[in-house]
Scaffold this active site. Structure first.
Site, PDB file in Angstrom:
ATOM      1  N   ASP A   1      -2.427   2.783   2.238  1.00  0.00           N
ATOM      2  CA  ASP A   1      -3.823   1.939   2.041  1.00  0.00           C
ATOM      3  C   ASP A   1      -4.180   1.622   1.723  1.00  0.00           C
ATOM      4  O   ASP A   1      -5.438   2.895   0.951  1.00  0.00           O
ATOM      5  CB  ASP A   1      -4.456   1.655   3.866  1.00  0.00           C
ATOM      6  CG  ASP A   1      -2.832   1.863   4.691  1.00  0.00           C
ATOM      7  OD1 ASP A   1      -2.555   1.083   4.544  1.00  0.00           O
ATOM      8  OD2 ASP A   1      -2.976   2.450   5.631  1.00  0.00           O
TER       9      ASP A   1
ATOM     10  N   ASP B   1      -1.654   8.164  -2.557  1.00  0.00           N
ATOM     11  CA  ASP B   1      -1.711   7.324  -0.700  1.00  0.00           C
ATOM     12  C   ASP B   1      -1.500   5.625  -0.965  1.00  0.00           C
ATOM     13  O   ASP B   1      -1.426   5.699  -1.403  1.00  0.00           O
ATOM     14  CB  ASP B   1      -3.784   6.991  -0.660  1.00  0.00           C
ATOM     15  CG  ASP B   1      -3.785   6.438   0.729  1.00  0.00           C
ATOM     16  OD1 ASP B   1      -4.022   6.857   1.147  1.00  0.00           O
ATOM     17  OD2 ASP B   1      -4.975   5.400   0.038  1.00  0.00           O
TER      18      ASP B   1
END
Length: 240
Positions: A11, A9
């Site tokens: 953020d 991922d």
């Protein structure tokens, strides 16, 4: 062909901030944009935020500079170095609800763009006014995920596509994430796979709740991390 697939991922996983908040730093949103939208319409909210930033004179080059300066999460430089030393063993992809413009800018600035075989993120472009624009990634039928992106669908389709195109069957899949939208794809991992949730973040809490309430339904091994050096250590052990 690579033995392992590693999914990142972006953020609060690869970078230590939420980039959507970072591009607003020091700017007070107008009242009409201040209400935190529900997850379902978050992508549309960010489309409006980017248009407002454009009206304030914020250029895509300003936004690029902000993305480039996002701090990497603890241990991420070591993890990226480890993966670049073992390129033949790991295929690396990134799935993010941010946007392609920001994610690619950061990866290039970190000297890590070439590590990633594919980046799945919301499309972004520059319109006639010179404003950064944003679109949804796809549509899906998942009830848990925001309208514009179900990471489980993306990961499932990617695994099928790799098996079809090049007959790549990964021995193991590793998923490094933090958010509620990372819990959804981690649900398709099998017993040989590993979920690396960031310690104390929503993905970690959701896995713990599932393990308590529905034992056996979450199949993957779970290795929480505060520093991605812990991910490196786990992978080093595995390669031994």
């Amino acid at each position: 062909s690579p033995l392992f697939l590693l999914v990142f991922d972006f953020d609060e996983t690869l970078v230590d901030e939420n980039s959507d908040d970072s591009i607003l730093r020091g700017r007070a949103l107008p009242e009409r944009l201040r209400r935190r939208p529900d997850a379902a319409s978050y992508n549309r909210h960010m489309q409006r935020v980017l248009a407002w930033l454009g009206e304030q004179g914020v250029r895509p080059s300003d936004l690029r500079a902000t993305y480039e300066s996002l701090p990497l999460s603890p241990g991420v430089p070591e993890l990226l170095q480890f993966l670049s030393r073992h390129r033949q063993l790991f295929e690396v992809v990134l799935i993010s609800d941010a946007n392609v413009f920001g994610v690619e800018a950061k990866l290039r600035a970190a000297g890590a763009r070439s590590l990633f075989r594919k980046i799945f993120s919301n499309p972004a472009g520059v319109d006639r006014r010179g404003f950064l624009t944003l679109g949804p990634y796809h549509s899906h039928k998942c009830l848990r995920c925001p309208d514009n992106m179900c990471k489980r669908k993306i990961l499932g389709e990617y695994l099928e596509e790799r098996a079809r195109e090049e007959d790549v069957e990964f021995q193991r899949v590793f998923y490094v994430g933090d958010g509620a939208n990372d819990f959804c794809p981690a649900g398709i991992l099998r017993a040989a796979d590993v979920a690396f949730p960031r310690k104390g973040y929503p993905m970690h809490r959701l896995i713990q709740e599932t393990q308590e309430e529905q034992p056996g339904t979450f199949q993957a091994a779970v290795v929480p991390w505060e520093s991605a050096v812990e991910v490196v250590r786990y992978l080093q052990e595995l390669l031994r």
